[in-house]
Scaffold this motif. Sequence first.
Motif, PDB file in Angstrom:
ATOM      1  N   GLY A   1       0.788  -1.226   0.000  1.00  0.00           N
ATOM      2  CA  GLY A   1       0.000   0.000   0.000  1.00  0.00           C
ATOM      3  C   GLY A   1       0.814   1.266   0.000  1.00  0.00           C
ATOM      4  N   GLY A   2       2.094   1.179  -0.261  1.00  0.00           N
ATOM      5  CA  GLY A   2       2.901   2.389  -0.259  1.00  0.00           C
ATOM      6  C   GLY A   2       4.367   2.088  -0.485  1.00  0.00           C
ATOM      7  N   ASP A   3       5.172   3.048  -0.106  1.00  0.00           N
ATOM      8  CA  ASP A   3       6.611   2.914  -0.287  1.00  0.00           C
ATOM      9  C   ASP A   3       7.295   3.772   0.764  1.00  0.00           C
ATOM     10  OD1 ASP A   3       8.966   2.087  -1.296  1.00  0.00           O
ATOM     11  OD2 ASP A   3       8.822   3.156  -3.201  1.00  0.00           O
ATOM     12  N   ALA A   4       8.581   3.502   0.987  1.00  0.00           N
ATOM     13  CA  ALA A   4       9.353   4.289   1.945  1.00  0.00           C
ATOM     14  C   ALA A   4      10.835   4.126   1.643  1.00  0.00           C
ATOM     15  CB  ALA A   4       9.047   3.846   3.379  1.00  0.00           C
ATOM     16  N   TRP A   5      11.620   5.105   2.094  1.00  0.00           N
ATOM     17  CA  TRP A   5      13.060   5.018   1.931  1.00  0.00           C
ATOM     18  C   TRP A   5      13.751   5.801   3.038  1.00  0.00           C
ATOM     19  CZ3 TRP A   5      15.171   9.827   1.369  1.00  0.00           C
ATOM     20  CH2 TRP A   5      14.375  10.837   0.838  1.00  0.00           C
ATOM     21  N   LEU A   6      14.994   5.431   3.281  1.00  0.00           N
ATOM     22  CA  LEU A   6      15.810   6.060   4.321  1.00  0.00           C
ATOM     23  C   LEU A   6      17.163   6.415   3.724  1.00  0.00           C
ATOM     24  CD1 LEU A   6      16.336   6.701   7.415  1.00  0.00           C
ATOM     25  CD2 LEU A   6      17.278   4.382   7.555  1.00  0.00           C
TER      26      LEU A   6
ATOM     27  N   ASP B   1      -2.224  -4.907  -2.688  1.00  0.00           N
ATOM     28  CA  ASP B   1      -0.877  -5.468  -2.594  1.00  0.00           C
ATOM     29  C   ASP B   1      -0.881  -6.797  -1.852  1.00  0.00           C
ATOM     30  OD1 ASP B   1       0.233  -3.459  -4.039  1.00  0.00           O
ATOM     31  OD2 ASP B   1       0.978  -2.314  -2.333  1.00  0.00           O
ATOM     32  N   LEU B   2      -1.782  -6.961  -0.894  1.00  0.00           N
ATOM     33  CA  LEU B   2      -1.927  -8.269  -0.243  1.00  0.00           C
ATOM     34  C   LEU B   2      -2.371  -9.309  -1.258  1.00  0.00           C
ATOM     35  CD1 LEU B   2      -3.624  -7.561   3.222  1.00  0.00           C
ATOM     36  CD2 LEU B   2      -1.204  -7.882   2.706  1.00  0.00           C
ATOM     37  N   HIS B   3      -3.271  -8.929  -2.140  1.00  0.00           N
ATOM     38  CA  HIS B   3      -3.754  -9.844  -3.181  1.00  0.00           C
ATOM     39  C   HIS B   3      -2.595 -10.298  -4.075  1.00  0.00           C
ATOM     40  CE1 HIS B   3      -7.007 -11.224  -6.036  1.00  0.00           C
ATOM     41  NE2 HIS B   3      -5.938 -11.271  -6.807  1.00  0.00           N
ATOM     42  N   LYS B   4      -1.706  -9.360  -4.413  1.00  0.00           N
ATOM     43  CA  LYS B   4      -0.579  -9.664  -5.300  1.00  0.00           C
ATOM     44  C   LYS B   4       0.616 -10.237  -4.552  1.00  0.00           C
ATOM     45  CE  LYS B   4      -0.603  -5.432  -6.839  1.00  0.00           C
ATOM     46  NZ  LYS B   4      -0.241  -4.208  -7.612  1.00  0.00           N
ATOM     47  N   GLY B   5       0.598 -10.174  -3.222  1.00  0.00           N
ATOM     48  CA  GLY B   5       1.757 -10.622  -2.454  1.00  0.00           C
ATOM     49  C   GLY B   5       2.943  -9.685  -2.605  1.00  0.00           C
ATOM     50  N   ARG B   6       2.688  -8.416  -2.846  1.00  0.00           N
ATOM     51  CA  ARG B   6       3.750  -7.438  -3.105  1.00  0.00           C
ATOM     52  C   ARG B   6       4.313  -6.911  -1.793  1.00  0.00           C
ATOM     53  NH1 ARG B   6       3.716  -1.819  -3.439  1.00  0.00           N
ATOM     54  NH2 ARG B   6       5.376  -0.919  -4.729  1.00  0.00           N
ATOM     55  N   ASN B   7       5.584  -7.140  -1.578  1.00  0.00           N
ATOM     56  CA  ASN B   7       6.294  -6.611  -0.404  1.00  0.00           C
ATOM     57  C   ASN B   7       5.606  -6.997   0.908  1.00  0.00           C
ATOM     58  OD1 ASN B   7       8.085  -5.209  -2.166  1.00  0.00           O
ATOM     59  ND2 ASN B   7       6.598  -3.543  -2.336  1.00  0.00           N
ATOM     60  N   THR B   8       5.135  -8.233   0.984  1.00  0.00           N
ATOM     61  CA  THR B   8       4.382  -8.677   2.157  1.00  0.00           C
ATOM     62  C   THR B   8       5.178  -9.580   3.090  1.00  0.00           C
ATOM     63  OG1 THR B   8       3.464 -10.463   0.795  1.00  0.00           O
ATOM     64  CG2 THR B   8       2.138  -8.466   1.036  1.00  0.00           C
ATOM     65  N   GLY B   9       6.343 -10.041   2.666  1.00  0.00           N
ATOM     66  CA  GLY B   9       7.156 -10.873   3.533  1.00  0.00           C
ATOM     67  C   GLY B   9       6.849 -12.354   3.392  1.00  0.00           C
TER      68      GLY B   9
END
Length: 223
Positions: free
Chosen positions: A131-136, A160-168
């Motif tokens: 559902g988003g993005d982040a950076w440091l 994104d849960l449906h696609k399994g995107r960045n979910t671990g």
Amino acid sequence: MRRRIVRWWAMTELRAEKRPDPKRRAFWLKHLHQWHWISSALCLVAMLLFSVTGVTLNHASKIEARPQVTQRHGQLPAPLLAQLAEAGDTDKAPLPADVREWLSTELSLRVGDRVAEWSDGEVYLSLPRPGGDAWLNIDRAGGAVEYEKTDRGWVSWFNDLHKGRNTGPAWSWFIDVFAVACVIFCLTGLFLLQLHARQRPGTWPVVGLGLVVMLVIMIVFIH
């Protein structure tokens, strides 16, 4: 007369052989129903989630999303900045444990052991999320810390849960188990249809209609 009796008896025996064994039928009905309701119970909530998000994904361009951007800034203490300098010319490596602890305490950031990109002037850590993005970004010379998070809302999060995107890995394993449960649910339903097909003549025409509609759309309308 005798021939008629013999013929009638032969036809009776033939019908008896074709007639399914009631005990065997009851056995399969019992176990198929059991596996069917257990798998359906396991799949129920997740299947509703994936069905709804299937619609939202199909109409993603029509659903407006207003991303919310959050920024945080900080200054890395000199001892921790020295640890970054001691890391040398490392291309990709996790942040030192003390730096991670400082980020968690001062900026409420839990980066774990994710691999960061190191260069001469900075350390960059990508933090993608559902559902988003982040950076440091950490300046290796002056110690300036900059963090930015973009949140695209609940609809994007569920998509994104449906696609399994960045979910671990945990969610990835859940999707695999859910998929297996769905296969069991469908196969047991298919065998139950077969057992009840004699009493329901429209069973296989309806199943065939579902198959034909899908194939026609795939072959004719998908370019």
